[in-house]
Motif scaffolding. Structure first.
Motif, PDB file in Angstrom:
ATOM      1  N   LYS A  14       0.868  -1.262   0.212  1.00 50.62           N
ATOM      2  CA  LYS A  14      -0.132  -0.045  -0.107  1.00 50.62           C
ATOM      3  C   LYS A  14       0.763   1.343  -0.111  1.00 50.62           C
ATOM      4  CE  LYS A  14      -3.864  -2.399   2.279  1.00 50.62           C
ATOM      5  NZ  LYS A  14      -4.836  -2.343   3.487  1.00 50.62           N
ATOM      6  N   ILE A  15       0.356   2.287  -0.547  1.00 52.20           N
ATOM      7  CA  ILE A  15       0.894   3.493  -1.006  1.00 52.20           C
ATOM      8  C   ILE A  15       0.200   4.508   0.278  1.00 52.20           C
ATOM      9  CG2 ILE A  15      -0.108   4.127  -2.970  1.00 52.20           C
ATOM     10  CD1 ILE A  15       2.646   5.602  -3.658  1.00 52.20           C
ATOM     11  N   LEU A  16       0.806   5.544   0.940  1.00 50.95           N
ATOM     12  CA  LEU A  16       0.149   6.609   1.675  1.00 50.95           C
ATOM     13  C   LEU A  16      -0.223   7.661   0.506  1.00 50.95           C
ATOM     14  CD1 LEU A  16      -1.050   7.662   4.031  1.00 50.95           C
ATOM     15  CD2 LEU A  16       1.315   8.417   4.715  1.00 50.95           C
ATOM     16  N   LEU A  17      -1.356   8.151   0.622  1.00 50.68           N
ATOM     17  CA  LEU A  17      -1.972   9.143  -0.441  1.00 50.68           C
ATOM     18  C   LEU A  17      -2.726  10.145   0.536  1.00 50.68           C
ATOM     19  CD1 LEU A  17      -2.901   7.418  -3.659  1.00 50.68           C
ATOM     20  CD2 LEU A  17      -0.408   8.593  -3.137  1.00 50.68           C
ATOM     21  N   MET A  18      -2.544  11.610  -0.135  1.00 48.89           N
ATOM     22  CA  MET A  18      -3.598  12.433   0.430  1.00 48.89           C
ATOM     23  C   MET A  18      -4.827  12.450  -0.460  1.00 48.89           C
ATOM     24  SD  MET A  18      -4.216  15.000   3.070  1.00 48.89           S
ATOM     25  CE  MET A  18      -2.797  15.288   3.584  1.00 48.89           C
ATOM     26  N   HIS A  19      -6.133  12.155  -0.043  1.00 46.87           N
ATOM     27  CA  HIS A  19      -7.186  12.222  -0.801  1.00 46.87           C
ATOM     28  C   HIS A  19      -7.716  13.557  -0.621  1.00 46.87           C
ATOM     29  CE1 HIS A  19     -11.406  10.090  -1.683  1.00 46.87           C
ATOM     30  NE2 HIS A  19     -10.990  10.963  -2.573  1.00 46.87           N
ATOM     31  N   ARG A  20      -8.041  14.407  -1.851  1.00 47.97           N
ATOM     32  CA  ARG A  20      -8.206  15.631  -1.757  1.00 47.97           C
ATOM     33  C   ARG A  20      -9.968  15.710  -2.451  1.00 47.97           C
ATOM     34  NH1 ARG A  20      -8.151  19.514  -0.019  1.00 47.97           N
ATOM     35  NH2 ARG A  20      -7.014  21.042  -1.361  1.00 47.97           N
TER      36      ARG A  20
END
Length: 135
Positions: A14-20
């Protein structure tokens, strides 16, 4: 031209992303942000990750530098996290700017779902999907 530093943080698959969600648009970005005066990209990325995610990171290699973002006016430095620790929590300016029309959320996204997401910018998305982050 503004400069920013962003980080690729991978945990297992898994990759950490900022959901906007902003102005009716939904997209993802890698955590990170602007480089302040007197900062190096390496120092900026560690600071930004702590501010946005509450995680302490050991900054790994610079994966690449890209020009442009959504507006085409930024030089971006992309680093890979060697390791990280702490309790993931949205914090800093992103938490303060949170509103019904301007949403931020941190999400662990399976790498095999990345292709179906709008991730800025397309070139870094391709590099991650091609496994370039792993050296």
């Amino acid at each position: 031209m503004r400069e920013s530093a962003r980080m690729i943080i991978i945990d297992k698959d898994k990759i950490l992303l900022m959901h906007r969600v902003k102005d009716g648009k939904e997209y993802y970005v890698l955590p990170g942000g602007g480089i302040e005066e007197g900062e190096t990209p390496l120092i900026a990325v560690a600071r930004e990750i702590k501010e946005e995610t509450n995680l302490d990171v050991e900054v790994g290699p610079l994966m690449c530098k890209l020009s442009g973002d959504m507006s085409g006016e930024r030089k971006e430095h992309y680093f890979v996290a060697k390791s990280f620790s702490g309790d993931l929590a949205l914090s800093g300016p992103e938490k303060e700017r949170q509103s019904a029309d301007n949403k931020y959320s941190l999400e662990w996204i399976p790498l095999d779902r990345l292709g179906g997401l709008t991730l800025y910018h397309d070139e870094i998305k391709k590099k991650i999907m091609d496994g370039e982050w792993s050296g």
